[in-house]
Design a protein around this motif. Sequence first.
Motif, short mmCIF file in Angstrom:
data_model
loop_
_atom_site.label_atom_id
_atom_site.label_comp_id
_atom_site.label_asym_id
_atom_site.label_seq_id
_atom_site.Cartn_x
_atom_site.Cartn_y
_atom_site.Cartn_z
N ARG A 60 0.85 -1.21 0.00
CA ARG A 60 0.00 0.00 0.00
C ARG A 60 0.88 1.26 0.00
N VAL A 61 1.97 1.21 0.79
CA VAL A 61 2.91 2.34 0.80
C VAL A 61 3.52 2.50 -0.60
N GLY A 62 3.85 1.39 -1.23
CA GLY A 62 4.45 1.45 -2.57
C GLY A 62 3.52 2.08 -3.59
N GLY A 129 -1.94 9.98 -8.87
CA GLY A 129 -2.55 11.09 -8.16
C GLY A 129 -3.84 10.74 -7.46
N ASP A 130 -4.46 9.60 -7.84
CA ASP A 130 -5.73 9.28 -7.17
C ASP A 130 -5.53 8.46 -5.90
N GLY A 131 -4.30 8.07 -5.64
CA GLY A 131 -4.01 7.39 -4.37
C GLY A 131 -4.39 5.93 -4.34
N SER A 132 -5.00 5.42 -5.40
CA SER A 132 -5.37 4.00 -5.40
C SER A 132 -5.14 3.36 -6.76
N PRO A 133 -3.91 3.47 -7.28
CA PRO A 133 -3.63 2.88 -8.58
C PRO A 133 -3.59 1.36 -8.49
N ILE B 25 5.29 16.58 0.88
CA ILE B 25 4.10 15.99 0.26
C ILE B 25 2.85 16.53 0.92
N ALA B 26 1.72 16.40 0.24
CA ALA B 26 0.44 16.93 0.74
C ALA B 26 0.08 16.29 2.08
N GLU B 32 -2.14 9.39 5.17
CA GLU B 32 -2.38 8.01 4.73
C GLU B 32 -1.11 7.17 4.92
N LEU B 33 0.04 7.78 4.60
CA LEU B 33 1.32 7.08 4.76
C LEU B 33 1.54 6.71 6.24
#
Lengths: 142, 142
Positions: A60-62, A129-133, B25-26, B32-33
């Motif tokens: 998830r971090v990746g 950019g959407d955070g969930s690729p 970063i934002a 989230e991180l």
Amino acid sequence: MTDSTDSPADVPAFDAEASSLAGRIAPEVMAELLSVRSSIDNIDAALVYLLAERFKATQRVGFLKAAHRLPPADPDREAAQIGRLRALAASAHLDPGFAEKFLNFIISEVIHHHQAISENHAAGQDDAGDGSPTVRSNPAQQ
Amino acid sequence: MTDSTDSPADVPAFDAEASSLAGRIAPEVMAELLSVRSSIDNIDAALVYLLAERFKATQRVGFLKAAHRLPPADPDREAAQIGRLRALAASAHLDPGFAEKFLNFIISEVIHHHQAISENHAAGQDDAGDGSPTVRSNPAQQ
């Protein structure tokens, strides 16, 4: 029989009593050895499932790093982790040096995974950019 | 401040938010991180305590081997362990190759400990054969 390192399907059934010492030591010594090894086998199963869960988290971090084009490594975070694990190890009567080597071993694998995720992301993803690729393949989940 | 690798006493308090990415970063991405990293930190504490318990068990094996003058390594046992861990890893969606590398990493440390126990035993112990020798020092419990 094929080499057991090829794939999980080729792995023979586990023999909890497998030992190069079989027949070479007294039965009562072997019984004590097998008893302790049974505990080690239980602990190892727990370690494997915990490591799997850890890689789900680092995956998830990746994804997060790939989506925001962040570098795979984070030296300040790693330094904080190492300091904490050394302290935890000391409280558990585990060699802090070993705990540090262990974390470095895991982190180097994680960074390798993050680089692979980042390369997959850069090669074919439009959703940065959407955070969930999503990625097409993930070395941690082979 | 002394080098944090010297001893646990020199380790600073853990900063769960330490990151080389801080301020770059934002805030919502950092939040989230940090959330995922908090889970990783919990898993790492569990791993350290499990590893400590595993080394307690392998220390008992080391004492047993030293008392009965058995070799530190047991190739048949190691092969069975590797096959089992690869199968467990596959069922947990963890790369079996990584699980094998992990076990080899642990086993090499254990064999190192067993050799140290054996050398301590040979150097100064008179109780070989009773199955419960003591040693003066143990690298796994520093």
